[in-house]
Design a protein around this motif. Structure first.
Motif, mmCIF file in Angstrom:
data_model
loop_
_atom_site.group_PDB
_atom_site.id
_atom_site.type_symbol
_atom_site.label_atom_id
_atom_site.label_comp_id
_atom_site.label_asym_id
_atom_site.label_seq_id
_atom_site.Cartn_x
_atom_site.Cartn_y
_atom_site.Cartn_z
ATOM 1 N N PRO A 81 -8.667 90.009 115.663
ATOM 2 C CA PRO A 81 -7.229 89.704 115.683
ATOM 3 C C PRO A 81 -6.693 89.622 117.112
ATOM 4 O O PRO A 81 -7.224 90.269 118.013
ATOM 5 C CB PRO A 81 -6.600 90.878 114.935
ATOM 6 N N ASP A 82 -5.635 88.815 117.268
ATOM 7 C CA ASP A 82 -5.037 88.649 118.606
ATOM 8 C C ASP A 82 -4.336 89.916 119.079
ATOM 9 O O ASP A 82 -4.299 90.201 120.266
ATOM 10 C CB ASP A 82 -3.991 87.521 118.584
ATOM 11 N N GLU A 83 -3.735 90.631 118.136
ATOM 12 C CA GLU A 83 -3.021 91.860 118.530
ATOM 13 C C GLU A 83 -2.827 92.775 117.329
ATOM 14 O O GLU A 83 -2.966 92.354 116.172
ATOM 15 C CB GLU A 83 -1.654 91.527 119.152
ATOM 16 N N ILE A 84 -2.507 94.029 117.642
ATOM 17 C CA ILE A 84 -2.117 95.016 116.626
ATOM 18 C C ILE A 84 -0.613 95.174 116.809
ATOM 19 O O ILE A 84 -0.144 95.469 117.918
ATOM 20 C CB ILE A 84 -2.785 96.401 116.857
ATOM 21 N N ARG A 85 0.116 94.966 115.719
ATOM 22 C CA ARG A 85 1.581 94.894 115.838
ATOM 23 C C ARG A 85 2.230 95.968 114.961
ATOM 24 O O ARG A 85 1.760 96.210 113.844
ATOM 25 C CB ARG A 85 1.984 93.512 115.321
ATOM 26 N N LEU A 86 3.281 96.576 115.464
ATOM 27 C CA LEU A 86 4.109 97.452 114.622
ATOM 28 C C LEU A 86 5.422 96.729 114.384
ATOM 29 O O LEU A 86 6.030 96.214 115.341
ATOM 30 C CB LEU A 86 4.390 98.794 115.307
ATOM 31 N N ALA A 87 5.868 96.668 113.131
ATOM 32 C CA ALA A 87 7.124 95.973 112.815
ATOM 33 C C ALA A 87 7.957 96.843 111.893
ATOM 34 O O ALA A 87 7.419 97.648 111.121
ATOM 35 C CB ALA A 87 6.825 94.630 112.165
ATOM 36 N N SER A 91 13.889 95.214 108.887
ATOM 37 C CA SER A 91 14.417 94.096 109.683
ATOM 38 C C SER A 91 13.332 93.084 110.051
ATOM 39 O O SER A 91 13.638 91.994 110.505
ATOM 40 C CB SER A 91 15.032 94.639 110.969
ATOM 41 N N LEU A 92 12.067 93.477 109.904
ATOM 42 C CA LEU A 92 10.898 92.689 110.327
ATOM 43 C C LEU A 92 10.812 92.530 111.845
ATOM 44 O O LEU A 92 9.941 91.814 112.349
ATOM 45 C CB LEU A 92 10.854 91.307 109.653
ATOM 46 N N GLN A 93 11.691 93.209 112.546
ATOM 47 C CA GLN A 93 11.655 93.148 114.011
ATOM 48 C C GLN A 93 10.340 93.764 114.526
ATOM 49 O O GLN A 93 9.921 94.822 114.051
ATOM 50 C CB GLN A 93 12.849 93.955 114.531
ATOM 51 N N THR A 94 9.712 93.066 115.483
ATOM 52 C CA THR A 94 8.499 93.624 116.094
ATOM 53 C C THR A 94 8.895 94.784 116.995
ATOM 54 O O THR A 94 9.766 94.649 117.857
ATOM 55 C CB THR A 94 7.753 92.549 116.908
ATOM 56 N N LEU A 95 8.246 95.942 116.792
ATOM 57 C CA LEU A 95 8.596 97.136 117.555
ATOM 58 C C LEU A 95 7.649 97.342 118.730
ATOM 59 O O LEU A 95 8.041 97.890 119.755
ATOM 60 C CB LEU A 95 8.528 98.370 116.650
ATOM 61 N N PRO A 268 13.666 91.485 101.917
ATOM 62 C CA PRO A 268 13.393 90.687 100.705
ATOM 63 C C PRO A 268 12.259 89.684 100.932
ATOM 64 O O PRO A 268 11.476 89.429 100.010
ATOM 65 C CB PRO A 268 14.718 89.968 100.448
ATOM 66 N N ALA A 269 12.124 89.149 102.157
ATOM 67 C CA ALA A 269 11.051 88.180 102.428
ATOM 68 C C ALA A 269 9.689 88.847 102.284
ATOM 69 O O ALA A 269 8.746 88.279 101.720
ATOM 70 C CB ALA A 269 11.204 87.609 103.839
ATOM 71 N N LEU A 270 9.604 90.080 102.757
ATOM 72 C CA LEU A 270 8.343 90.816 102.667
ATOM 73 C C LEU A 270 8.017 91.134 101.200
ATOM 74 O O LEU A 270 6.882 90.969 100.744
ATOM 75 C CB LEU A 270 8.454 92.107 103.473
ATOM 76 N N GLY A 378 15.013 106.764 117.238
ATOM 77 C CA GLY A 378 14.352 107.243 118.460
ATOM 78 C C GLY A 378 12.996 106.585 118.627
ATOM 79 O O GLY A 378 12.632 106.158 119.726
ATOM 80 N N ARG A 379 12.248 106.505 117.525
ATOM 81 C CA ARG A 379 10.914 105.880 117.581
ATOM 82 C C ARG A 379 11.037 104.439 118.075
ATOM 83 O O ARG A 379 10.309 104.015 118.985
ATOM 84 C CB ARG A 379 10.301 105.893 116.177
ATOM 85 N N ASN A 380 11.966 103.702 117.475
ATOM 86 C CA ASN A 380 12.100 102.288 117.838
ATOM 87 C C ASN A 380 12.514 102.132 119.299
ATOM 88 O O ASN A 380 12.048 101.233 119.999
ATOM 89 C CB ASN A 380 13.110 101.596 116.922
#
Ligand SMILES: Cc1cc2nc3c(=O)[nH]c(=O)nc-3n(C[C@H](O)[C@H](O)[C@H](O)COP(=O)(O)OP(=O)(O)OC[C@H]3O[C@@H](n4cnc5c(N)ncnc54)[C@H](O)[C@@H]3O)c2cc1C
Length: 408
Positions: A81-87, A91-95, A268-270, A378-380
């Motif tokens: 994979p190109d990257e490991i992502r947290l979202a 909101s689906l925002q990439t964290l 809802p998209a997820l 805080g995490r975000n």
């Protein structure tokens, strides 16, 4: 029929029997054989069917598979994979993102890969079958785990029995024994993993991205999505609170309802994208964190020794590291004429601190992934301050780990 004597006569003979042909047992057989030790692997199942769909193999594990000469075969199946992502699951925002692909090879010296469990298991089993120092016995159900009971199947008394028989290990029971002051037990963690898949060639609906590993985080639950290998298909694992009985109830409809319940209020998209996935069922998550790992003639590796929650995606990686570390400890003992009990002591001493550190990372991830309210905010915020490079630094001790010896 006894194993043939080593052709070069370099090491005194040691007869090893491995109970269980999962990732731990098969890798252990290959690691021992690579160090000149003959092994019998005894598996209770009649055929080797992998449980679950996909698995992530971090560089600390692929480095060992590489040393065992397996990566040419595995590369045909796995995907980097190109990257490991947290979202954020709402909101689906990439964290946060940790770069992988070529970056992982450069930084940690080995690939970060995702692969279907079936392809991994088949590759390991084929290599075991092909190795002249390994014998694989399927459909063997042992009443007890004594050398004599094993000899009835293999024709040879083993000097050492390796318990690679998973979280409900019977070899562990025989090491702990009813009189042990530290009986080892598998404890239900309170969490259940619900697995779903999108089979290859089915379109991958947004927001899922089939080129990366994404962990969507939410209140008391998270969802991990990644490709199952290089021929497509998506592996989806939803983890949240549940009951130990979930496994026996987990029909398709029950799995769907449980997942909908875990992710109520999420994007809802997820949720719509999850609707198109096929439910596989529920895996109540058990942990093993206490008890002795060896008694001089039996030793535990993999989930049998230290089953952990999959929050750091390291259970199989630790089993692979155990396999290499044990083979090195035994080869070293044979070369320097050290007794096996001392070799097992050093194996356990070298492995326990690392396992505990990985377990602690998993516990931290559990806390951070499932956070809500101010902790989530805080995490975000903290994640938003960290560059991909800084985040990668955090994994150096884990992915960059090198075992002493030839197998790393
Ligand atoms: C949802 C989920 C996701 C995960 N994701 C990852 C990940 O991405 N990366 C990662 O590194 N790890 C991951 N893990 C952890 C990983 O799957 C396990 O740690 C690993 O598979 C353990 O391998 P094992 O060989 O020790 O045990 P098992 O896979 O349980 O193998 C044990 C074998 O022993 C056999 N056996 C059992 N009893 C006996 C007996 N009495 N006699 C003979 N044979 C016996 C069984 O049939 C089986 O073949 C995940 C786990 C879960 C639950």
């Amino acid at each position: 029929m006894p194993h043939p004597a080593p052709a070069d006569g370099s090491l005194p003979q040691l007869k090893v029997a491995i109970v269980g042909a999962g990732i731990a047992g098969l890798t252990s057989a290959l690691a021992m054989a690579a160090r000149g030790i003959a092994v019998d692997v005894l598996e209770r199942a009649e055929s080797l069917d992998a449980v679950g769909a996909g698995i992530q193999l971090s560089p600390n594990a692929t480095r060992i598979l590489q040393a065992l000469g397996l990566t040419d075969t595995l590369r045909a199946f796995w995907f980097e994979p190109d990257e490991i992502r947290l979202a954020d699951g709402r909101s689906l925002q990439t964290l946060a993102t940790v770069p992988s692909g070529a970056f992982a090879r450069r930084r940690w010296g080995a690939p970060y890969a995702v692969i279907s469990r079936a392809d991994l298991q088949r590759t390991l089993a084929d290599a075991v079958r092909a190795h002249p120092l390994c014998r694989l016995h399927l459909g063997v159900s042992l009443g007890d785990h004594t050398p004599a009971a094993i000899a009835r199947h293999t024709g040879e008394m083993p000097d050492l029995i390796v318990g690679a028989d998973g979280v409900r290990s019977k070899v562990r029971d025989s090491i702990s024994g009813p009189l042990s002051s530290h009986p080892a037990t598998a404890r239900f963690s309170g969490n259940v993993a619900w697995r779903l898949t999108l089979p290859p060639r089915r379109p991958v609906p947004p927001p899922f991205d089939p080129t990366v590993v994404t962990a969507y985080l939410g209140r008391n639950a998270h969802l991990v999505a990644y490709p199952m290998g290089n021929d497509g298909g998506l592996n989806l694992v939803a983890i949240g609170s549940g009951r130990a009985s979930a496994e026996s109830e987990a029909g398709k409809a029950v799995t769907r309802a449980a997942v909908a319940d875990l992710f109520a209020g999420w994007s809802p998209a997820l949720l719509a994208a999850l609707e198109s996935a096929d439910p596989l069922g529920a895996w109540p998550l058990y942990e093993v964190s206490d008890g002795p790992w060896h008694d001089g003639t039996r030793v535990l590796i993999g989930d049998a020794a230290h089953a952990m929650m999959p929050f750091a995606a390291q259970g199989a990686a630790m089993a692979i590291e155990d396999a290499a570390a044990l083979a090195e400890a035994l080869a070293n003992a044979l070369t320097h004429r050290i007794d096996i009990r001392s070799a097992l002591d050093s194996f356990v001493e070298s492995r326990k601190p690392r396992i505990e550190k990985v377990r602690a990372r998993g516990a931290f991830n559990r806390f951070a992934y499932h956070a809500s309210g101010p902790v989530r905010v805080g995490r975000n915020f903290v994640l938003s301050l960290r560059t991909p490079e800084r985040l990668a630094e955090d994994f150096d001790w884990l992915y960059g780990h090198r075992l002493p010896g030839l197998l790393s």
